[in-house]
Design a protein around this motif. Sequence first.
Motif, short mmCIF file in Angstrom:
data_model
loop_
_atom_site.label_atom_id
_atom_site.label_comp_id
_atom_site.label_asym_id
_atom_site.label_seq_id
_atom_site.Cartn_x
_atom_site.Cartn_y
_atom_site.Cartn_z
N THR A 169 0.66 -4.48 -0.23
CA THR A 169 0.19 -4.71 1.14
C THR A 169 -0.69 -5.96 1.22
O THR A 169 -1.27 -6.23 2.28
CB THR A 169 -0.61 -3.50 1.64
N SER A 177 0.77 -2.73 6.88
CA SER A 177 0.35 -2.11 5.62
C SER A 177 0.46 -0.59 5.70
O SER A 177 0.92 0.07 4.77
CB SER A 177 -1.10 -2.49 5.28
N MET A 181 2.69 1.87 3.40
CA MET A 181 2.11 3.00 2.68
C MET A 181 2.79 4.31 3.06
O MET A 181 2.93 5.21 2.22
CB MET A 181 0.61 3.08 2.95
N VAL A 203 -6.52 1.22 0.63
CA VAL A 203 -5.16 1.45 0.12
C VAL A 203 -5.22 2.36 -1.10
O VAL A 203 -4.47 3.34 -1.21
CB VAL A 203 -4.47 0.11 -0.22
#
Length: 223
Positions: A169, A177, A181, A203
Amino acid sequence: MIVLQDVCKTYEVGEEIVRALDHASMHVRQGEFVGIIGPSGSGKSTLMNIVGCLDLATSGSYLLDGQPIEDYSETELARIRNKKIGFIFQNFNLITKLSAEENVELPLIYQHLPRRERQERVEMALNRVGLWNRRQHKPTELSGGQQQRVAIARALVTKPSLFLADEPTGNLDSRTSGEIMDIFHELHDQGNTIVLITHDNEVAAQAARRIRIHDGHVTEVAE
């Protein structure tokens, strides 16, 4: 699945010895989603290259599926990289002259699969990331998020048991992003092993388990 014990990786830069990994130890079990977090220059990519059989450690041991990595022949390592591991990189690593469809098909050509099976797998992979309708587009005709989806489809198409994602990402905005995910969470829910390397705490926090790397040292992050 993955056991690193006391792994060191050193490089000579002029007269200086740079220790990219310093007695690093970690393990990843089958079906886990592990986030490896650390700043730029911490040794993250070096760690990924060793786990992904793209590079060898200077010292220490690496067991892949219970077998020391040095016991694998070059042919076996090439097969592992092509079939067992799905690589996903920050800069996508797509071939600009090829369409999305052709980029995804490429690893299957290396596997010498029949054309019909290649076509079926490519369609499945691009549908899974929502890009079948963009299959004829080249990377320059796609957004960053779409390019990363193509890269994920290319990793998916070989049906690997392990996904290695290096800053997947890193070049994307927050909304895109999140979409990327979501795909990793779906893959994990389906039983895949995922090792995701990132500098982004948000993240990394989405992984079931986190490992921190700093100056080549690896430590488990307490929940």
